[in-house]
Design an enzyme around this catalytic site. Structure first.
Site, PDB file in Angstrom:
ATOM      1  N   GLU A 192      -4.010  -1.600  -4.360  1.00  0.00           N
ATOM      2  CA  GLU A 192      -2.763  -1.508  -3.573  1.00  0.00           C
ATOM      3  C   GLU A 192      -2.192  -2.880  -3.213  1.00  0.00           C
ATOM      4  O   GLU A 192      -1.719  -3.099  -2.107  1.00  0.00           O
ATOM      5  CB  GLU A 192      -3.007  -0.681  -2.300  1.00  0.00           C
ATOM      6  CG  GLU A 192      -3.424   0.734  -2.599  1.00  0.00           C
ATOM      7  CD  GLU A 192      -3.515   1.594  -1.344  1.00  0.00           C
ATOM      8  OE1 GLU A 192      -3.233   1.112  -0.243  1.00  0.00           O
ATOM      9  OE2 GLU A 192      -3.878   2.776  -1.477  1.00  0.00           O
ATOM     10  N   GLU A 306      -7.447   7.438  -5.512  1.00  0.00           N
ATOM     11  CA  GLU A 306      -7.629   7.684  -4.071  1.00  0.00           C
ATOM     12  C   GLU A 306      -6.686   8.808  -3.699  1.00  0.00           C
ATOM     13  O   GLU A 306      -5.471   8.641  -3.807  1.00  0.00           O
ATOM     14  CB  GLU A 306      -7.294   6.461  -3.200  1.00  0.00           C
ATOM     15  CG  GLU A 306      -8.375   5.438  -3.070  1.00  0.00           C
ATOM     16  CD  GLU A 306      -8.047   4.390  -2.012  1.00  0.00           C
ATOM     17  OE1 GLU A 306      -8.383   3.216  -2.220  1.00  0.00           O
ATOM     18  OE2 GLU A 306      -7.424   4.739  -0.997  1.00  0.00           O
TER      19      GLU A 306
HETATM   20  O1  AHR Z   1      -6.925   4.468   4.655  1.00  0.00           O
HETATM   21  C1  AHR Z   1      -7.850   3.854   3.786  1.00  0.00           C
HETATM   22  C2  AHR Z   1      -7.119   2.991   2.828  1.00  0.00           C
HETATM   23  O2  AHR Z   1      -6.105   3.744   2.170  1.00  0.00           O
HETATM   24  C3  AHR Z   1      -7.887   2.396   1.674  1.00  0.00           C
HETATM   25  O3  AHR Z   1      -8.753   1.361   2.046  1.00  0.00           O
HETATM   26  C4  AHR Z   1      -6.733   1.905   0.848  1.00  0.00           C
HETATM   27  O4  AHR Z   1      -7.024   1.795  -0.508  1.00  0.00           O
HETATM   28  C5  AHR Z   1      -5.637   2.942   1.094  1.00  0.00           C
HETATM   29  O5  AHR Z   1      -4.486   2.326   1.575  1.00  0.00           O
END
Ligand code: AHR
Length: 517
Positions: A192, A306
């Site tokens: 990110e 994710e």
């Molecule tokens: O909320 C956790 C975070 O969400 C993670 O570390 C990141 O990859 C994403 O923004």
């Protein structure tokens, strides 16, 4: 419906399904002459970050009575094995963007300041421990590298440490007790780095160059790796990345949390989460268009690495202004069992259905995270709680068949305020010869059973009077599982009565329907 399993919830469930299914505005069939396409089981992957109690006090707790000789919780390993976890992404997430891997290897481990989450990182769970843990879980390791304060050289040195057979870092691994290369296949550049909250955020132009240099050096160290790079569903970011690096990366990494709990600790209720169940389908379609416009269709795939209905609660992330603060006790609000209801299970099923429907493009997906915070497994001193989402993975990873068949699904709408979504969401899986099908279908309705017509003819199957299957639901849309309580959300084997070609699906449920030709 006759239930094979015993349980109050199961019997109550029977009441829903005895009713004859009237004519159904909802229907599931497959495209004529549909060709089965194997989906990648990597879509059932998980994510583990050095955040709160995911690692320390989660998978790794030498003080726990469940700890094995390496300090890993055996109950967690068994639970991840029971859902056939294929891959676990590590060590972050935001954490990785200021993580230097050499702090986590070797005999002497110094604590370091974790600048992402503003706590001390003890470094006692590093690369060697992670690989050992993955081997016990039976999953592929997948390392996300530091594109924040790290460099292309540091990333490629990490590849050498893990996979090298020559060079000082390969020798370092051997000296640390692992003479044989780990053979880690999956690596991503950054996490990110498009985000203002991320340490080492970059512009899209900077990002393309950085990924190019990183890919060159990582591939110069091990040409066999599968390489991913952080990306988004926005063409302005991802198209320049693909134009600069599309010949060197295998996947773009996409993230999605639909209920941004990082700032507020008021999780959205069932119906509001239902209105967000189309997230993955929309995001995948957007990235598919970008990949196609870059001329890379069939070359670059998607790692949805994710995802979760619920964002992790960590107010203050990105608060780098004067007087910035992160409210540490607030993180524990993610531990509330009551947050993870049938909304989370139905949401998870809809996302996994989207990954299956898009099997030609989605190569991998990682639920974020695998343990504690908002994960499917919650650990406590006397054992673990298997949350509602755990059972979705258990059903999908164990009971679906390995091929996707293009489904034809019609559905009435489920409406709430100004939003609307399809009432049912389905994916059709089959064996290679299409002699057997397992249909995964969610009924999003919070209150009513919904009749769904099965288009037996399109499946090449004879209409049946009953169909066997499995139902995951609870007594209410907001049902959840908790410590010291009999789980209220567990899968139940079921028999569905077929009336006028249709079956009734219970409200707020995830169902697998088995059909043999
Ligand atoms: O909320 C956790 C975070 O969400 C993670 O570390 C990141 O990859 C994403 O923004």
């Amino acid at each position: 419906m006759k239930l094979n399993s015993v349980g109050v919830m199961a019997v109550a469930l029977g009441a829903f399904l005895q009713g004859a299914a009237a004519s159904a505005p909802n229907a599931i069939g497959i495209e004529p002459e549909a060709k089965p396409l194997a989906y990648n089981p990597m879509i059932f992957g998980q994510f583990l970050e050095h955040f709160d109690t995911q690692v320390y006090g989660g998978v790794y707790d030498p003080t726990s009575r469940f700890a094995d000789e390496d300090g890993f919780r055996k109950d967690v390993i068994e639970a991840l094995r029971a859902i056939r976890t294929p891959i676990v992404r590590w060590p972050g997430g935001c954490f990785v963007s200021a993580y230097h891997w050499q702090d986590g290897v070797g005999k002497k481990r110094e604590g370091t300041w974790n600048k992402a989450w503003r706590v001390e990182e003890p470094n006692t769970f590093g690369t060697d421990e992670y690989v050992k843990w993955c081997r016990k879980v039976g999953c592929e390791p997948y390392i996300c590298t530091n594109a924040g304060t790290g460099t292309p050289e540091e990333m490629s040195d990490w590849v050498e440490y893990c996979n090298g057979t020559a060079g000082r870092f390969a020798r370092m691994r051997a000296a640390n007790g692992n003479p044989e290369p780990f053979g880690i296949k999956y690596w991503s550049v950054g996490n990110e780095n498009w985000g203002a909250w991320e340490i080492g955020g970059k512009t899209s132009g900077e990002w393309g160059n950085f990924v190019l240099e990183s890919a060159k050096m990582m591939r110069a160290t091990d040409g066999k790796i599968t390489l991913l790079a952080a990306a988004t569903t926005q063409p302005g970011w991802t198209l320049p990345l693909l134009k600069r690096t599309g010949h060197l990366i295998n996947d773009v990494s996409i993230h999605c949390y639909s209920d941004g709990g990082w700032a507020h600790a008021a999780p959205n209720d069932y119906i509001r989460i239902m209105m967000r169940t189309d997230a993955a389908e929309r995001n995948i379609a957007a990235v598919r268009n970008i990949i196609s416009s870059a001329g890379l269709a069939g070359r670059v795939q998607v790692a949805y690495d994710e995802w979760n209905a619920r964002g992790w609660h960590h107010p203050g992330l990105g608060a780098f202004h004067q007087g910035n603060a992160m409210d540490f006790p607030a993180r524990r609000k993610s531990d509330r069992a009551s947050v993870y209801t049938m909304a989370d299970a139905v949401y998870a099923a809809c996302q996994l259905n989207a990954f299956i429907r898009n099997a030609d493009l989605v190569h991998m997906a990682c639920f974020a995270p695998c343990v504690n915070t908002t994960g499917p497994i919650f650990v406590h001193k006397d054992g673990i709680v298997l949350r509602t989402t755990y059972y979705v993975f258990k059903l999908y990873a164990n009971d679906l068949l390995p091929y996707r068949v293009p489904a034809v699904v019609t559905s009435e709408p489920l409406k709430y305020e100004k939003s609307s979504t399809a009432m049912i969401d389905a994916a059709v899986t089959a064996d290679e010869t299409r002699s057997r099908y397992v249909i995964a279908v969610a009924n999003k309705d919070p209150a009513q059973a919904r009749a769904v017509k099965i288009d037996f003819a399109s499946l090449g199957a004879k209409p049946a009077a009953t169909l066997s299957g499995t139902v995951l639901t609870g007594p209410a849309p907001e049902s959840y599982n908790d410590i010291n309580a009999k789980p209220s959300v567990v899968p139940a084997e079921a028999t569905f009565n077929v009336k006028d070609g249709a079956i009734d699906l219970p409200p707020h449920s995830v169902c697998l329907i088995r059909i043999t030709r």
